[in-house]
Scaffold this active site. Structure first.
Site, PDB file in Angstrom:
ATOM      1  N   GLN A  83       0.835  -1.197   0.000  1.00 62.51           N
ATOM      2  CA  GLN A  83       0.000   0.000   0.000  1.00 62.51           C
ATOM      3  C   GLN A  83       0.874   1.253   0.000  1.00 62.51           C
ATOM      4  OE1 GLN A  83      -2.434   1.768   3.273  1.00 62.51           O
ATOM      5  NE2 GLN A  83      -4.171   1.151   2.009  1.00 62.51           N
ATOM      6  N   CYS A 114      -6.805   6.878   5.326  1.00 58.41           N
ATOM      7  CA  CYS A 114      -6.198   7.158   6.626  1.00 58.41           C
ATOM      8  C   CYS A 114      -6.805   8.436   7.222  1.00 58.41           C
ATOM      9  CB  CYS A 114      -4.692   7.319   6.483  1.00 58.41           C
ATOM     10  SG  CYS A 114      -3.854   7.550   8.076  1.00 58.41           S
ATOM     11  N   ASN A 217     -15.218  -2.934   4.296  1.00 60.66           N
ATOM     12  CA  ASN A 217     -14.341  -2.879   5.461  1.00 60.66           C
ATOM     13  C   ASN A 217     -15.082  -2.166   6.588  1.00 60.66           C
ATOM     14  OD1 ASN A 217     -11.410  -0.950   6.347  1.00 60.66           O
ATOM     15  ND2 ASN A 217     -11.972  -2.947   7.115  1.00 60.66           N
ATOM     16  N   ASP A 219     -15.914  -3.200  11.050  1.00 63.84           N
ATOM     17  CA  ASP A 219     -16.663  -3.989  12.034  1.00 63.84           C
ATOM     18  C   ASP A 219     -16.759  -5.462  11.682  1.00 63.84           C
ATOM     19  OD1 ASP A 219     -16.957  -1.589  13.295  1.00 63.84           O
ATOM     20  OD2 ASP A 219     -19.094  -1.370  12.897  1.00 63.84           O
ATOM     21  N   ARG A 242      -8.778  -4.312  12.353  1.00 64.78           N
ATOM     22  CA  ARG A 242      -8.645  -4.498  13.801  1.00 64.78           C
ATOM     23  C   ARG A 242      -9.167  -5.849  14.281  1.00 64.78           C
ATOM     24  NH1 ARG A 242     -12.118  -0.341  16.224  1.00 64.78           N
ATOM     25  NH2 ARG A 242     -13.301  -0.634  14.291  1.00 64.78           N
TER      26      ARG A 242
END
Length: 382
Positions: A83, A114, A217, A219, A242
Site C-alpha cells: 500500500q 487514513c 471494510n 466492524d 482491527r
C-alpha cells in the site's frame, strides 16, 4: 466447546488483476502491525490477500532505508501486496514505476482512507478524494505507471457527514482502470468510533460496474460478521483490520465460513500461547531479536482479551524482553482454559469522533487539482 457453523453464500473467488483467491478476504494494511512477520502468521491460518504496512511514495522515490525495510516480503509471499500513500500525482506515478521496474510487488493499493491528523492536514488519506481532479490524477498516474501490476484503492465514506466523497471517488477510480475498490464504511471524522455504515458499501457496489470488485471494510470481528456483510451489501469480498489483532486465526475461520465448512473450534489458552510464541519468533526473524520481542509487547493484551490470567502476569508479559522470558511466562498460563465466549469484538484503537484536520481552504473548491504545499510526508508510516 463445539465448533459453530456459519451459513455461507459461497461467493465467487476474489480476483485482483491476474491474482485470485477462493477466500475473498484482504488483510488491511495497519501501521506498525502488518509487517512480514505478522503477514506470515496470518497466511499460515488461511487464504486471502495480505497487504504490507502503508509506505509513502516519497520514501520510495528517495530510496529511504526505512521504507525499503518496511516493504520486505517473504520469498513465498504471493501475491506481494503493497500500500502506497501520496498526494502528488507525479511522485505517486514515479513510486509505482519504481515498484514495477524493480519488481518490488505484484499489487499496489493506494491509501485514501487514513484519518490521522498528520496525514489529513496535508490533504492526504481520507481528505484527498474531496479534491476530485487531484484524486483522479493520482489514481491515473498510478495505473499508467504500473504496467502489469493491478492497482486498487481503499477509501472512506468521506471527510464527515457533510462531505461524502465515496460514490464520486469510486466512479473516478473505475474510469481510471483500477482493479478493485475497497470502502471502509466510516467517515474520517468517525475515525474508528461508532458503527460502520454497511449501507454505503451496498450503494457503492450498486453504482460501479459489476465486473469491478468492491470490497467492504468495517466492524468485521468474526467470521459471521464477514458473511453478514457480504449478504447485506452484495460486496465481492471483505477487508479485515482491527478484527485480527490478537486473533490471526480469524483468517482460518473466514476461509472455512466462505467455503461453507464448519468453523474450527475456538483455541484454548494453550493454543493461544503457542500462537503468541510463533508470532514472537516471526517478529524476531523479521526485525531482529531485540526489536522483535519489544514489538511483540503491544500484541499481548489483544491475545489475552477476555482470559482471566491475572493482572501481574499480564503486566510481566507486557514487559517481556526475551524469548526465554516469554516461554517462562507463557508456561504459567492454564493451557486448558477455554476461549471466552465474550472475547471477540472491537480491539485496537477506537477513540472518539472529532473534527478532521485539513489544509487551509481545503473545502473551498473540490475541483481544484493543486497539490497542497508540503503535502508529501518525509518518511513512511501512518
Amino acid at each position: 466447546m463445539s465448533a459453530p457453523t456459519v451459513a455461507s453464500t459461497r461467493p465467487k473467488p476474489l480476483r485482483i488483476g491476474p491474482y485470485a483467491s477462493d477466500t475473498p478476504v484482504v488483510l488491511a494494511p495497519m501501521a506498525g502491525i502488518t509487517n512480514a512477520g505478522f503477514r506470515r502468521l496470518c497466511r499460515e491460518q488461511g487464504a486471502g490477500f495480505y497487504v504490507c504496512e502503508m509506505i509513502t511514495s516519497r520514501g520510495l522515490v528517495e530510496n529511504n532505508p526505512l521504507t525499503f525495510r518496511m516493504i520486505a516480503m517473504d520469498p513465498d509471499e504471493q501475491p506481494r501486496s503493497m500500500q502506497i500513500y501520496g498526494v502528488d500525482p507525479a511522485t505517486v506515478g514515479a513510486a509505482v514505476r519504481i515498484v514495477a521496474e524493480r519488481d518490488l510487488a505484484d499489487h499496489v493499493d493506494l491509501n485514501f482512507g487514513c484519518p490521522v491528523p498528520k496525514v489529513t492536514r496535508r490533504g492526504g488519506g481520507a481528505a484527498l478524494p474531496y479534491k476530485r481532479r487531484l484524486f483522479e490524477a493520482i489514481v491515473r498516474a498510478a495505473v499508467d505507471n504500473a504496467g502489469r501490476i493491478p492497482v486498487t484503492v481503499k477509501m472512506r465514506i468521506g471527510i464527515n457527514d457533510e462531505h461524502h466523497t465515496y460514490l464520486d471517488a469510486g466512479r473516478l477510480a473505475a474510469d481510471a482502470g483500477v482493479a478493485a475498490v475497497a470502502l471502509h464504511a466510516r467517515t474520517a471524522a468517525q475515525r474508528y468510533s461508532g458503527t460502520a455504515d454497511w449501507s454505503a458499501i451496498a450503494r457503492l457496489r450498486e453504482s460501479l460496474p459489476a465486473e469491478l470488485p468492491v470490497l467492504g471494510n468495517g466492524d468485521i470481528f468474526c467470521a459471521a460478521d464477514a458473511i453478514a456483510m457480504v449478504a447485506a451489501t452484495g460486496c465481492d469480498g471483505v477487508v479485515v483490520g482491527r478484527g485480527c489483532l490478537g486473533r490471526p486465526w480469524l483468517f482460518g475461520d473466514l476461509e472455512a465460513a466462505f467455503a461453507g465448512r464448519p468453523l474450527p473450534a475456538p483455541p484454548t489458552l494453550g493454543q493461544v500461547a503457542a500462537t503468541m510464541r510463533r508470532h514472537a519468533v516471526l517478529l524476531q526473524e523479521h526485525m531482529g531479536v531485540d526489536k522483535g520481542i519489544r514489538d511483540m509487547r503491544k500484541h499481548i493484551a489483544w491475545y489475552l482479551k477476555g482470559f482471566p490470567v491475572g493482572s501481574e502476569l499480564r503486566r510481566r508479559l507486557g514487559l517481556v524482553s526475551s524469548l526465554d522470558e516469554l516461554d517462562e511466562l507463557l508456561a504459567q498460563l492454564d493451557p486448558h482454559q477455554e476461549f471466552p465466549a465474550d472475547a471477540d469484538g472491537p480491539r485496537g484503537r477506537q477513540g472518539s469522533p472529532g473534527r478532521v484536520v485539513l489544509p487551509e481552504h481545503w473545502l473551498d473548491d473540490p475541483e481544484d487539482p493543486s497539490v497542497p504545499l508540503g503535502a508529501e510526508l518525509e518518511h513512511s508510516g501512518g
